[in-house]
Scaffold this motif. Sequence first.
Motif, short mmCIF file in Angstrom:
data_model
loop_
_atom_site.label_atom_id
_atom_site.label_comp_id
_atom_site.label_asym_id
_atom_site.label_seq_id
_atom_site.Cartn_x
_atom_site.Cartn_y
_atom_site.Cartn_z
N UNK A 85 0.84 -1.19 0.00
CA UNK A 85 0.00 0.00 0.00
C UNK A 85 0.88 1.24 0.00
N UNK A 86 0.31 2.34 -0.47
CA UNK A 86 1.02 3.61 -0.49
C UNK A 86 0.79 4.41 0.79
N UNK A 87 -0.36 4.18 1.44
CA UNK A 87 -0.70 4.85 2.70
C UNK A 87 -1.56 3.89 3.51
N UNK A 88 -1.38 3.91 4.84
CA UNK A 88 -2.25 3.16 5.75
C UNK A 88 -2.98 4.14 6.65
N UNK A 89 -4.28 3.94 6.81
CA UNK A 89 -5.09 4.69 7.76
C UNK A 89 -5.48 3.70 8.85
N UNK A 90 -4.98 3.90 10.07
CA UNK A 90 -5.15 2.90 11.12
C UNK A 90 -5.78 3.52 12.36
N UNK A 91 -6.91 2.94 12.79
CA UNK A 91 -7.54 3.35 14.03
C UNK A 91 -6.65 2.90 15.19
#
Length: 135
Positions: A46-52
């Motif tokens: 992935x190019x970016x991770x959005x993680x809670x």
Amino acid sequence: MARILVVDDDLLVCEAIEVCLQDQGFEVTVANGGEAGIRALETSTFDVMLVDIFMPHMRGFESIRIFHERAPATPLVAMSGYAFANIEPPSPDFHKMAFELGASSCLRKPFTPKLLLAAVNECLTKPTATAHLSK
């Protein structure tokens, strides 16, 4: 087309982020919780991770540490409705903790599509995932 991994245990949050990012031309993979996110990292890049930050079976900032260790070159945006709230001092510096554990950026829930896109685009335009950490 940039590939974005969204890891959150709230399906409504995932759906809203997915729709917003797909409308902007991003390829989005949604993982319902930390374990699903880790499995996604094992099979894709992935190019970016959005993680809670706060998810079942992953305590607090442990999620940032784990995802950053699994994909250290991928910028990570930490998301939370609680951790980045304006809490009266003396409270821990949650932003600093998130950055020390590998986050490139932080988003406080609820956030607007504009803020989400700004965070993702900032990650995509930085020369390296650790550029923010060295400042």
